[in-house]
Motif scaffolding. Structure first.
Motif, PDB file in Angstrom:
ATOM      1  N   VAL A 189     -14.320  47.052 -27.626  1.00  0.00           N
ATOM      2  CA  VAL A 189     -13.284  46.045 -27.865  1.00  0.00           C
ATOM      3  C   VAL A 189     -13.710  44.715 -27.257  1.00  0.00           C
ATOM      4  N   GLY A 190     -14.180  44.755 -26.009  1.00  0.00           N
ATOM      5  CA  GLY A 190     -14.621  43.535 -25.352  1.00  0.00           C
ATOM      6  C   GLY A 190     -15.796  42.901 -26.062  1.00  0.00           C
ATOM      7  N   GLN A 191     -16.711  43.729 -26.576  1.00  0.00           N
ATOM      8  CA  GLN A 191     -17.881  43.192 -27.268  1.00  0.00           C
ATOM      9  C   GLN A 191     -17.489  42.548 -28.591  1.00  0.00           C
ATOM     10  N   VAL A 205     -13.942  48.809 -39.429  1.00  0.00           N
ATOM     11  CA  VAL A 205     -13.714  47.858 -38.340  1.00  0.00           C
ATOM     12  C   VAL A 205     -14.495  46.569 -38.598  1.00  0.00           C
ATOM     13  N   TYR A 206     -15.750  46.698 -39.004  1.00  0.00           N
ATOM     14  CA  TYR A 206     -16.556  45.509 -39.305  1.00  0.00           C
ATOM     15  C   TYR A 206     -15.897  44.652 -40.370  1.00  0.00           C
ATOM     16  N   ARG A 207     -15.473  45.286 -41.454  1.00  0.00           N
ATOM     17  CA  ARG A 207     -14.859  44.522 -42.542  1.00  0.00           C
ATOM     18  C   ARG A 207     -13.583  43.837 -42.099  1.00  0.00           C
ATOM     19  N   ALA A 208     -12.784  44.537 -41.306  1.00  0.00           N
ATOM     20  CA  ALA A 208     -11.537  43.948 -40.825  1.00  0.00           C
ATOM     21  C   ALA A 208     -11.823  42.766 -39.898  1.00  0.00           C
ATOM     22  N   LEU A 221      -6.129  48.358 -35.017  1.00  0.00           N
ATOM     23  CA  LEU A 221      -7.246  49.255 -35.313  1.00  0.00           C
ATOM     24  C   LEU A 221      -7.261  50.452 -34.360  1.00  0.00           C
ATOM     25  N   THR A 222      -7.056  50.196 -33.078  1.00  0.00           N
ATOM     26  CA  THR A 222      -7.079  51.296 -32.121  1.00  0.00           C
ATOM     27  C   THR A 222      -5.893  52.237 -32.310  1.00  0.00           C
TER      28      THR A 222
END
Length: 244
Positions: free
Chosen positions: A99-101, A163-166, A235-236
């Motif tokens: 998440v931080g990254q 996740v990438y697409r979002a 997402l999480t």
């Protein structure tokens, strides 16, 4: 260029911009990197409409035919400029705090967008004009790096792609929204007049008119963080926990 620590097959991904080297203004050898660096400078200064192969040749200080040895046409130049900016996006695939990254990636992307606002439309649209497998490696590398970051954290391949697409769908929309011209009369103190909202009939757009003070006080950095809060929390909450 992607650099990985010696002794590890996978590590920190640091994308560095290509070395422009010598060669601008007719001095030194002309390379593809020199041509693209000159194109980026030209677009930064005058926008995409200000770029032509003739103008680019003048910026490099060479005959246009020399430019065509390195980029076949204007479309290739635009693709190369998008590639040049994407190489500057850094992603640490070894970070255990995914998440931080992703927040760090989002902030870095916004930084690049603000540094090259006239290139942003290219970052958003040029990759879409080319099939994924035909895009320059530098343009595909953020996808590979984010997938590695997330699968290392325990996400399935499919969820990592989601996740990438979002994330990048949100980032593209955010930077385009932040960089759009919002102020019509900067000298005005009344928000409705300053933003030109008086053009919208009050009986048809009461809520937009009411939000004039909020629109006038737009803070791109704060808006990015709020959007990331909403996106990453969602997402999480909706994706299976990593590793399950």
């Amino acid at each position: 260029m992607v650099e990985r620590p010696a002794g590890r097959g996978r590590g920190r991904v640091v994308n560095r911009s290509s070395d422009s080297g010598a060669g601008t203004r007719g001095e030194g050898p002309v390379t593809r990197a020199v041509v693209l660096a000159a194109a980026l400078e030209l677009i930064d200064r005058e926008g995409v409409d200000g770029l032509s192969m003739r103008r680019l040749a003048e910026a490099v200080g060479r005959d246009p035919m020399v430019i065509y040895r390195h980029v076949e046409n204007k479309a290739a130049v635009l693709d190369g400029v998008a590639e040049l900016v994407f190489t500057q996006l850094s992603i640490d695939v070894t970070d255990t705090d995914w998440v931080g990254q992703l927040r760090a990636v989002a902030r870095d992307f916004r930084r690049l967008a603000l540094a090259h606002p006239r290139v942003v439309p290219l970052l958003v649209t040029r990759p879409l004009a080319t099939p994924l497998g035909l895009r320059p490696p530098a343009v595909v590398r953020p996808l590979e790096a984010v997938l590695e970051l997330l699968t290392r954290s325990g996400f399935s391949d499919a969820d990592a792609l989601h996740v990438y697409r979002a994330l990048f769908g949100f980032l593209y929309g955010h930077v385009l929204n932040e960089l759009q011209e919002m102020v019509e009369r900067p000298e005005e103190t009344d928000e409705v007049l300053r933003l030109g909202l008086y053009r919208l009939p009050l009986d048809e757009f009461p809520l937009v008119r009411k939000l004039a003070p909020v629109l006038a006080a737009y803070d791109g950095a704060a808006e990015l963080e709020r959007g990331l809060d909403i996106l990453l929390t969602g997402l999480t909450a909706t994706l299976p926990a990593p590793g399950r």
